[in-house]
Design an enzyme around this catalytic site. Sequence first.
Site, PDB file in Angstrom:
ATOM      1  N   TYR A 104      34.937  45.330  35.753  1.00 36.02           N
ATOM      2  CA  TYR A 104      35.986  45.194  34.708  1.00 36.02           C
ATOM      3  C   TYR A 104      36.111  46.597  34.015  1.00 36.02           C
ATOM      4  CZ  TYR A 104      38.969  44.288  30.866  1.00 36.02           C
ATOM      5  OH  TYR A 104      40.022  43.968  29.931  1.00 36.02           O
ATOM      6  N   GLU A 189      44.432  47.823  32.662  1.00 34.85           N
ATOM      7  CA  GLU A 189      43.539  47.130  33.018  1.00 34.85           C
ATOM      8  C   GLU A 189      43.302  46.823  34.586  1.00 34.85           C
ATOM      9  OE1 GLU A 189      42.090  42.842  31.077  1.00 34.85           O
ATOM     10  OE2 GLU A 189      43.344  42.610  32.945  1.00 34.85           O
TER      11      GLU A 189
END
Length: 377
Positions: A104, A189
């Site tokens: 992530y 993101e």
Amino acid sequence: MVKLAEWRGKALFRKYGIPVPAGQVVRSPEEAEQLTGSGSVPLPCVVKAQVLSGGRGKGGAVRFASSAKEAREATAAILGLDFKGEKVREVLLEGKVAIARELYLSIALDRSLRLPVLIASAQGGVEIESVADGAIDHQGIDPFPGLTGYERRRVARTFGLTGALAQELDSLLRALWALYEGEDAELVEINPLAIVGDHLVALDSKVIIEDDAVFRHPEYAEIQDDRTPLEEIAREKEIAFVQLDGNIGVIANGAGLTMATLDVLMELGGKPGVFLDLGGTDDPKKVTEAFLLMAEAHPRAVFLNIFGGVTRCDTVATGLVAAMRQVPESNRFPLVARIRGNNEKEGIEILRAAGVTSIADLRASAEAVVAAAGGRP
Ligand code: GDP
Ligand code: MN
């Protein structure tokens, strides 16, 4: 706020040199069959709904296909979906890759720190909210020098990457920062950032462009916001109207008072469902239109919190009473009022004549409306 669909975010990734799988966006099953059949999109492929809500993987909005026929079928199935209230109109087809690890990575504007924050976790591929705090690394970034070498190396350590992969990560982080800055983003993101063989590949993208910078980006003018049908009508009528997921309607004037009213209701355990900012308007026709829209959102109770400044209390009250009379029986709701400021007495009198009592105290009036809506939902 401009939230970019995954394929638009990935187009930016390409522009800045962040690796993404080969793929194309389609709007019909036939297109999907054609592109995979001709080899424009490699097979097997991933078929992904282009909606703004996350959790598509778990929600059946990400599928796999190993032939052109399957790609067509998966696209047809996904185009018919209503994903978390959003109609799927576009589907992204991408060559499927073999994932070794899911990571992530994001840069998000943190308003309390007043800094962009670089967020990294070795546990990617799941919603970051579900990852334990201890497994997430945050670094506040000084926007003037931008991402420094030691900040980038710390991410490599968080991910446990060394050698060539760490080098690749380093360039990817530079690109990510360049995109964040260059595109006026407030969020970029990548989840998951996948390790595929000896390389890093961004398998998903979430990009939000900062509201106040949108004027610099005419390229996004065509993007439909995620407005509800009622919000869409309100926008056309130039009425400030926002639907949330609670059950109390709020009518106030001015952004400050409107936000403060929502805060007080939340604090008392109420859940605002829709709010309407009358702003400086005292045009009775506009007030009526706004009120009718509010009624269509079916609130359990409505809190009218007006401060009469330039627009006097009696003018607002007159407009509201006229509007109330036009609400069809089936859409009626209990109304709690608090009306203060210029010509307060006259305003209160007009409301009283229409059967609405004004409660002067903010807390008492807010408590009354929370109770009228049935307490905590
Ligand atoms: P989200 O659930 O809406 O965030 O959608 P994602 O784009 O993140 O996809 C969800 C999951 O699908 C990922 O975490 C992966 O596990 C899986 N996925 C996506 N693309 C591929 C791929 O090319 N190969 C494999 N094996 N899995 C993929
Ligand atoms: Mn994802």
